[in-house]
Design a protein around this motif. Structure first.
Motif, PDB file in Angstrom:
ATOM      1  N   ILE A  91      42.922  36.406  29.830  1.00  0.00           N
ATOM      2  CA  ILE A  91      42.037  37.565  29.988  1.00  0.00           C
ATOM      3  C   ILE A  91      40.616  37.112  30.303  1.00  0.00           C
ATOM      4  N   ILE A  92      40.153  36.097  29.581  1.00  0.00           N
ATOM      5  CA  ILE A  92      38.798  35.588  29.831  1.00  0.00           C
ATOM      6  C   ILE A  92      38.693  35.035  31.244  1.00  0.00           C
ATOM      7  N   TRP A  93      39.719  34.324  31.706  1.00  0.00           N
ATOM      8  CA  TRP A  93      39.681  33.759  33.062  1.00  0.00           C
ATOM      9  C   TRP A  93      39.604  34.854  34.112  1.00  0.00           C
ATOM     10  N   ARG A  94      40.395  35.918  33.939  1.00  0.00           N
ATOM     11  CA  ARG A  94      40.345  37.026  34.899  1.00  0.00           C
ATOM     12  C   ARG A  94      38.971  37.698  34.898  1.00  0.00           C
ATOM     13  N   GLN A  95      38.391  37.860  33.724  1.00  0.00           N
ATOM     14  CA  GLN A  95      37.070  38.482  33.654  1.00  0.00           C
ATOM     15  C   GLN A  95      35.993  37.581  34.260  1.00  0.00           C
ATOM     16  N   VAL A  96      36.133  36.260  34.105  1.00  0.00           N
ATOM     17  CA  VAL A  96      35.185  35.342  34.744  1.00  0.00           C
ATOM     18  C   VAL A  96      35.301  35.435  36.262  1.00  0.00           C
ATOM     19  N   GLU A  97      36.525  35.518  36.781  1.00  0.00           N
ATOM     20  CA  GLU A  97      36.706  35.669  38.232  1.00  0.00           C
ATOM     21  C   GLU A  97      36.075  36.962  38.733  1.00  0.00           C
ATOM     22  N   ARG A  98      36.303  38.049  38.028  1.00  0.00           N
ATOM     23  CA  ARG A  98      35.683  39.320  38.428  1.00  0.00           C
ATOM     24  C   ARG A  98      34.165  39.235  38.407  1.00  0.00           C
ATOM     25  N   LEU A  99      33.641  38.582  37.359  1.00  0.00           N
ATOM     26  CA  LEU A  99      32.193  38.465  37.241  1.00  0.00           C
ATOM     27  C   LEU A  99      31.606  37.673  38.402  1.00  0.00           C
ATOM     28  N   PHE A 100      32.252  36.564  38.777  1.00  0.00           N
ATOM     29  CA  PHE A 100      31.744  35.776  39.893  1.00  0.00           C
ATOM     30  C   PHE A 100      31.877  36.529  41.212  1.00  0.00           C
ATOM     31  N   ASN A 101      32.905  37.360  41.359  1.00  0.00           N
ATOM     32  CA  ASN A 101      33.034  38.158  42.574  1.00  0.00           C
ATOM     33  C   ASN A 101      31.946  39.231  42.667  1.00  0.00           C
ATOM     34  N   GLU A 102      31.509  39.728  41.518  1.00  0.00           N
ATOM     35  CA  GLU A 102      30.486  40.774  41.521  1.00  0.00           C
ATOM     36  C   GLU A 102      29.063  40.233  41.418  1.00  0.00           C
ATOM     37  N   LEU A 103      28.914  38.937  41.197  1.00  0.00           N
ATOM     38  CA  LEU A 103      27.569  38.380  41.057  1.00  0.00           C
ATOM     39  C   LEU A 103      26.687  38.619  42.280  1.00  0.00           C
TER      40      LEU A 103
END
Length: 368
Positions: A91-103
Motif C-alpha cells: 500500500i505504501i509503495w502504491r501511494q509513493v508511486e501516486r505521489l511521485f506522479n502527482e508531484l
C-alpha cells in the motif's frame, strides 16, 4: 606537565575494570565500523530479541513453559513481518508511486500560488527568485526519480538480501530468546569475577534502555495507527504514507514533529486548498501531536530516561550523523550509556559502595 597527566591517568584509569571498560567500548566501535554490514542480521536479531523479552516474561507469568513462550513470541514476530511485507508495504509503495506522479502538478500549482507574491510584496520577493527556486526543486525531483530508477534496476541483489534477512533474523531471535541465560553467562565468563562498575552500568542500561526501546516502538505504533484512522476519517490522500511518516517522526524528539508537518500540510493544501477541510486536518494533526507529547510520552517514559533536552538533541545530531537511521533510533540509549558510564566512573565514594555490594552479594561460608 607530565606529572599532571600522570596524576590524572592514575586517578581515572588506575583500576583494572576501567581499562577493561575502555577496551570493550573500543572493540565494539571497531567491530561496528569494520563488520557492521556483515553482522547486520545478528545485530538486528539482538535488538528484536531485546524488545521481545517483555512478551516472553509475560507469557511465562501465564504459566507457559519457557520454550513454548519463546515459540509463541517468535510466531507473533513472523506474523508482524508477514503483515508488513504483504499488506503495509504494498500500500505504501502504491501511494509513493501516486505521489511521485502527482508531484509535477503539485509543484506547478505551488509555483502559480507563489508567483502571486511578487505582485503583492515586490520589495521582498521577485519573480526571478521564484523561478530559480522551482528550477532547483525540479532538478532535485529529477535526481530523486533517477535515483529511484537506478535503485530498482541496479540494486536487485539488495532485495534478495532482504528476503534472506527475513529468514535468518527470526531464527536468530528464537535462539537468542531461548538460550539468553546461557549466552549471558558465557559472555560473563570472559570478564573478571569482581566487576562492580560493569554491573552498575549493566543494571542501569538494562532497565532504562529496555523501557525506552519498547516504549518507543509502542509510541510509533500508537501514533501511526491513530494518525491513519484520523486521516482515513478525513479522507486525506496518501493516508497510510502520511501516518507512517508521522509515526516515525517520534524517533527524532522535537525535530521530527516539526519536519513531518510540512508534507501533511502540503498534501492537505494541494487536496483542498484554503478550505474548512484543510483546517480540520491541521487541527486533528495538532491534537495528535499534543496528546503524544503530553499524555503518551509521559505515560510510556516516566521512568525510562532522564536526560536534558539539549543532551537529547545533541545525541540525535551526533549519532544520527555517524550511523544514520539507526544512530537516530538509538541516540537516546547511547546517550544514556554515556551518562551511565559517567555516573559509574570510579571515585572514592563508588569504591566504598561497590565493596559493600560485592560483600553483600557473596554467599556466606557454610558453618562448620
Amino acid at each position: 606537565m607530565f606529572a599532571i597527566v600522570k596524576n590524572w591517568v592514575n586517578r581515572y584509569f588506575s583500576q583494572e575494570e576501567v581499562v577493561l571498560l575502555v577496551l570493550l567500548l573500543l572493540a565494539a566501535l571497531v567491530v561496528l565500523a569494520t563488520l557492521g554490514q556483515v553482522l547486520a542480521p545478528v545485530l538486528a536479531a539482538l535488538i528484536i530479541a531485546f524488545l521481545m523479552q517483555g512478551m516472553v516474561h509475560r507469557l511465562k507469568t501465564w504459566r507457559l513453559p519457557h520454550g513454548l513462550a519463546v515459540s509463541v513470541a517468535c510466531l507473533v514476530l513472523v506474523g508482524i513481518i508477514a503483515a508488513l511485507f504483504f499488506v503495509v508495504l504494498p500500500i505504501i509503495w502504491r501511494q509513493v508511486e501516486r505521489l511521485f506522479n502527482e508531484l509535477p502538478n503539485m509543484v506547478s500549482r505551488g509555483q502559480s500560488l507563489l508567483l502571486l507574491l511578487p505582485d503583492r510584496y515586490p520589495g521582498l520577493v521577485s519573480a526571478v527568485q521564484i523561478d530559480d527556486l522551482f528550477k532547483t526543486i525540479g532538478d532535485e525531483l529529477g535526481s530523486i526519480s533517477q535515483a529511484l530508477l537506478t535503485l530498482s534496476l541496479a540494486n536487485l541483489p539488495i532485495l534478495a538480501g532482504v528476503l534472506i534477512y527475513t529468514v535468518i533474523v527470526p531464527i536468530l531471535v528464537f535462539f537468542f530468546l531461548k538460550d539468553s541465560d546461557k549466552l549471558i553467562a558465557w559472555c560473563g565468563s570472559f570478564l573478571p569475577q569482581q566487576r562492580p562498575m560493569l554491573r552498575q552500568i549493566w543494571y542501569e542500561m538494562n532497565d532504562q534502555v529496555a523501557n525506552y526501546v519498547r516504549g518507543k516502538v509502542i509510541e510509533i505504533a500508537i501514533v501511526a495507527v491513530a494518525s491513519y484512522a484520523a486521516f482515513l476519517a478525513l479522507g486525506v490522500n496518501y493516508a497510510l504514507l502520511l501516518a507512517v511518516s508521522v509515526g516515525l517522526s517520534v524517533l527524532i524528539p522535537y525535530i521530527g514533529a516539526a519536519v513531518v508537518t510540512i508534507p501533511v500540510a502540503a498534501i492537505g493544501l494541494f487536496q483542498w486548498g484554503w478550505s474548512t477541510e484543510f483546517f480540520y486536518l491541521m487541527i486533528v494533526y495538532g491534537v495528535i501531536q499534543l496528546l503524544d507529547g503530553n499524555v503518551l510520552v509521559p505515560l510510556l517514559f516516566s521512568e525510562a530516561v532522564n536526560l536534558h533536552p539539549v543532551a537529547i538533541i545533541l545525541a540525535v545530531l551526533v549519532f544520527g550523523g555517524i550511523w544514520g537511521f539507526w544512530g537516530v533510533f538509538f541516540a537516546i540509549p547511547l546517550a544514556t550509556l554515556l551518562k551511565a558510564i559517567m555516573n559509574a566512573w570510579p571515585t572514592e565514594g563508588h569504591k566504598a559502595e561497590w565493596q559493600a555490594r560485592e560483600a553483600a552479594s557473596e554467599p556466606e561460608a557454610p558453618a562448620e
